[in-house]
Motif scaffolding. Structure first.
Motif, PDB file in Angstrom:
ATOM      1  N   PHE A   1      43.856  34.637  25.159  1.00 26.96           N
ATOM      2  CA  PHE A   1      43.813  34.185  26.547  1.00 26.96           C
ATOM      3  C   PHE A   1      43.392  35.318  27.477  1.00 26.96           C
ATOM      4  N   SER A   2      43.820  36.539  27.176  1.00 25.45           N
ATOM      5  CA  SER A   2      43.416  37.691  27.974  1.00 25.45           C
ATOM      6  C   SER A   2      41.900  37.891  27.905  1.00 25.45           C
ATOM      7  N   ALA A   3      41.330  37.767  26.726  1.00 27.15           N
ATOM      8  CA  ALA A   3      39.875  37.896  26.582  1.00 27.15           C
ATOM      9  C   ALA A   3      39.153  36.798  27.356  1.00 27.15           C
ATOM     10  N   LEU A   4      39.660  35.587  27.280  1.00 22.34           N
ATOM     11  CA  LEU A   4      39.078  34.483  28.027  1.00 22.34           C
ATOM     12  C   LEU A   4      39.201  34.723  29.531  1.00 22.34           C
ATOM     13  N   TRP A   5      40.325  35.242  29.953  1.00 19.77           N
ATOM     14  CA  TRP A   5      40.572  35.538  31.369  1.00 19.77           C
ATOM     15  C   TRP A   5      39.548  36.543  31.890  1.00 19.77           C
ATOM     16  N   PHE A   6      39.393  37.649  31.152  1.00 19.58           N
ATOM     17  CA  PHE A   6      38.447  38.675  31.601  1.00 19.58           C
ATOM     18  C   PHE A   6      37.000  38.200  31.519  1.00 19.58           C
ATOM     19  N   SER A   7      36.713  37.273  30.606  1.00 17.25           N
ATOM     20  CA  SER A   7      35.343  36.757  30.529  1.00 17.25           C
ATOM     21  C   SER A   7      34.989  35.915  31.754  1.00 17.25           C
ATOM     22  N   ALA A   8      35.978  35.456  32.491  1.00 21.93           N
ATOM     23  CA  ALA A   8      35.724  34.726  33.734  1.00 21.93           C
ATOM     24  C   ALA A   8      35.816  35.644  34.951  1.00 21.93           C
ATOM     25  N   ILE A   9      36.750  36.578  34.940  1.00 27.94           N
ATOM     26  CA  ILE A   9      36.990  37.443  36.104  1.00 27.94           C
ATOM     27  C   ILE A   9      35.904  38.510  36.246  1.00 27.94           C
ATOM     28  N   ALA A  10      35.468  39.101  35.151  1.00 26.64           N
ATOM     29  CA  ALA A  10      34.467  40.169  35.215  1.00 26.64           C
ATOM     30  C   ALA A  10      33.139  39.671  35.810  1.00 26.64           C
ATOM     31  N   PRO A  11      32.575  38.558  35.341  1.00 24.61           N
ATOM     32  CA  PRO A  11      31.322  38.101  35.959  1.00 24.61           C
ATOM     33  C   PRO A  11      31.484  37.706  37.429  1.00 24.61           C
ATOM     34  N   ALA A  12      32.638  37.153  37.774  1.00 23.11           N
ATOM     35  CA  ALA A  12      32.864  36.778  39.176  1.00 23.11           C
ATOM     36  C   ALA A  12      32.892  38.014  40.059  1.00 23.11           C
ATOM     37  N   THR A  13      33.555  39.043  39.605  1.00 20.32           N
ATOM     38  CA  THR A  13      33.612  40.286  40.385  1.00 20.32           C
ATOM     39  C   THR A  13      32.229  40.941  40.442  1.00 20.32           C
ATOM     40  N   ARG A  14      31.529  40.946  39.322  1.00 27.73           N
ATOM     41  CA  ARG A  14      30.196  41.537  39.277  1.00 27.73           C
ATOM     42  C   ARG A  14      29.242  40.814  40.232  1.00 27.73           C
ATOM     43  N   SER A  15      29.311  39.495  40.279  1.00 30.48           N
ATOM     44  CA  SER A  15      28.431  38.749  41.191  1.00 30.48           C
ATOM     45  C   SER A  15      28.795  39.001  42.657  1.00 30.48           C
ATOM     46  N   MET A  16      30.074  39.187  42.936  1.00 33.83           N
ATOM     47  CA  MET A  16      30.478  39.503  44.313  1.00 33.83           C
ATOM     48  C   MET A  16      29.944  40.868  44.740  1.00 33.83           C
ATOM     49  N   LEU A  17      29.984  41.815  43.810  1.00 33.70           N
ATOM     50  CA  LEU A  17      29.461  43.141  44.123  1.00 33.70           C
ATOM     51  C   LEU A  17      27.937  43.121  44.251  1.00 33.70           C
ATOM     52  N   ALA A  18      27.269  42.319  43.423  1.00 36.32           N
ATOM     53  CA  ALA A  18      25.803  42.257  43.441  1.00 36.32           C
ATOM     54  C   ALA A  18      25.264  41.624  44.720  1.00 36.32           C
ATOM     55  N   THR A  19      25.993  40.704  45.310  1.00 32.02           N
ATOM     56  CA  THR A  19      25.526  40.054  46.535  1.00 32.02           C
ATOM     57  C   THR A  19      25.719  40.918  47.759  1.00 32.02           C
ATOM     58  N   GLY A  20      26.452  42.008  47.625  1.00 29.29           N
ATOM     59  CA  GLY A  20      26.684  42.893  48.754  1.00 29.29           C
ATOM     60  C   GLY A  20      27.583  42.274  49.807  1.00 29.29           C
ATOM     61  N   ALA A  21      28.550  41.476  49.377  1.00 28.82           N
ATOM     62  CA  ALA A  21      29.432  40.774  50.310  1.00 28.82           C
ATOM     63  C   ALA A  21      30.465  41.698  50.948  1.00 28.82           C
TER      64      ALA A  21
END
Length: 122
Positions: free
Chosen positions: A65-85
């Motif tokens: 479940f931890s691996a599944l959790w990070f597989s959702a949280i990491a891309p979400a954080t990365r996309s937030m950083l990439a958009t320059g929000a």
């Protein structure tokens, strides 16, 4: 059914109660690492030592479940950083990273830690 009931119908050998012998573990299997130790000291203190639980189904499911959790949280954080929000969305994700870290700790660290509790008995 007669007046003796069902017990009256059993053969005599079935009516005799045989004492059960406790099963002993196989001689090649050491159970000392899996058993909690309870000791009572002269200072009226009860000490309970609990061995580590090791890898089991609970640790494996928590790790998955931890691996599944990070597989959702990491891309979400990365996309937030990439958009320059800005920093606000990243701060929003901080509790989710903390929760994932606690899940990973429960899966990969806690199963190998033993614990000890001391209680004062009055």
């Amino acid at each position: 059914r007669n007046e003796q009931g069902i017990i009256g119908q059993l053969p005599g050998a079935a009516l005799q109660e045989k004492p059960r012998q406790p099963r002993s573990p196989p001689s090649s299997f050491d159970t000392s690492s899996f058993v909690s130790a309870i000791s009572y000291t002269d200072a009226d203190t009860l000490t309970v030592n609990i061995p580590p639980s090791g890898i089991g189904s609970r640790a494996l499911s928590s790790g998955a479940f931890s691996a599944l959790w990070f597989s959702a949280i990491a891309p979400a954080t990365r996309s937030m950083l990439a958009t320059g929000a800005g920093i606000a969305p990243v701060l929003f994700m901080a509790p989710f990273w903390l929760a994932g870290g606690l899940l990973a700790k429960n899966a990969f660290y806690d199963p190998f830690i033993s614990s000890s509790e001391a209680l004062v008995v009055m």
